[in-house]
Design a protein around this motif. Sequence first.
Motif, PDB file in Angstrom:
ATOM      1  N   THR A 131       6.987   0.951  -1.079  1.00 32.73           N
ATOM      2  CA  THR A 131       5.449   1.006  -1.536  1.00 32.73           C
ATOM      3  C   THR A 131       5.399   2.208  -2.466  1.00 32.73           C
ATOM      4  O   THR A 131       5.908   3.275  -2.259  1.00 32.73           O
ATOM      5  N   THR A 187       2.543   4.837  -0.422  1.00 35.24           N
ATOM      6  CA  THR A 187       3.048   5.760   0.497  1.00 35.24           C
ATOM      7  C   THR A 187       4.611   6.005   0.576  1.00 35.24           C
ATOM      8  O   THR A 187       5.166   6.972   1.448  1.00 35.24           O
ATOM      9  N   SER A 221       7.026   4.116   1.839  1.00 36.56           N
ATOM     10  CA  SER A 221       8.048   3.788   3.025  1.00 36.56           C
ATOM     11  C   SER A 221       8.202   2.162   2.446  1.00 36.56           C
ATOM     12  O   SER A 221       7.762   1.689   1.456  1.00 36.56           O
ATOM     13  N   ASN A 252       8.172  -1.595   2.428  1.00 37.21           N
ATOM     14  CA  ASN A 252       6.669  -2.435   2.518  1.00 37.21           C
ATOM     15  C   ASN A 252       6.752  -3.470   3.878  1.00 37.21           C
ATOM     16  O   ASN A 252       7.832  -3.415   4.468  1.00 37.21           O
ATOM     17  N   ARG A 253       5.825  -3.867   4.262  1.00 33.66           N
ATOM     18  CA  ARG A 253       5.550  -4.527   5.245  1.00 33.66           C
ATOM     19  C   ARG A 253       6.458  -5.764   5.348  1.00 33.66           C
ATOM     20  O   ARG A 253       7.015  -6.089   6.698  1.00 33.66           O
ATOM     21  N   CYS A 278       9.949  -4.788   6.041  1.00 31.08           N
ATOM     22  CA  CYS A 278      10.018  -4.168   7.629  1.00 31.08           C
ATOM     23  C   CYS A 278      10.196  -5.292   8.543  1.00 31.08           C
ATOM     24  O   CYS A 278      11.244  -5.586   9.635  1.00 31.08           O
ATOM     25  N   ARG A 319       2.480  -5.152   9.797  1.00 29.90           N
ATOM     26  CA  ARG A 319       2.710  -3.939  10.460  1.00 29.90           C
ATOM     27  C   ARG A 319       3.428  -2.846   9.464  1.00 29.90           C
ATOM     28  O   ARG A 319       4.398  -3.322   8.774  1.00 29.90           O
ATOM     29  N   ASN A 320       3.090  -1.399   9.463  1.00 32.21           N
ATOM     30  CA  ASN A 320       3.837  -0.689   8.507  1.00 32.21           C
ATOM     31  C   ASN A 320       5.314  -0.228   9.045  1.00 32.21           C
ATOM     32  O   ASN A 320       5.429  -0.606  10.392  1.00 32.21           O
ATOM     33  N   GLN A 321       5.839   0.375   8.382  1.00 29.57           N
ATOM     34  CA  GLN A 321       7.199   1.025   8.744  1.00 29.57           C
ATOM     35  C   GLN A 321       7.086   1.706   9.906  1.00 29.57           C
ATOM     36  O   GLN A 321       7.994   1.571  11.028  1.00 29.57           O
TER      37      GLN A 321
END
Length: 114
Positions: free
Chosen positions: A40, A43, A45, A47-48, A51, A69-71
Amino acid sequence: MPKKRQPMWDLEPYETEISVICRDFDRFCDYVLNHKNIVTKKTGSLNRQACFEINGLLSFHQTYEKPTRNQQAYPVIQLFAGVAVVLKLLPDVLLTSPILYAYGKLKTFSDFQA
């Protein structure tokens, strides 16, 4: 005849789990290398959707039904991302993350031995 040294840790009882974790890490790296635009911009991290898909490939996975959910909600993925960055295995993909970039700047134990 010198005595045979005993290993510091007996890893034999854990060989199955160790091989599963290594296979999962290989699946994680393979996914990250073969998919584009999975980090992303906001952030940095994973992406949803990435993950969620990686989670489905892992033996040790979370049971989520949707990619919402996020990472950080995926501890194994978070661990693998940190390890990959520290070992500089996936720098082009994961070092775009400011959080994971900080992992890459961590000193290793051997850096402190001087």
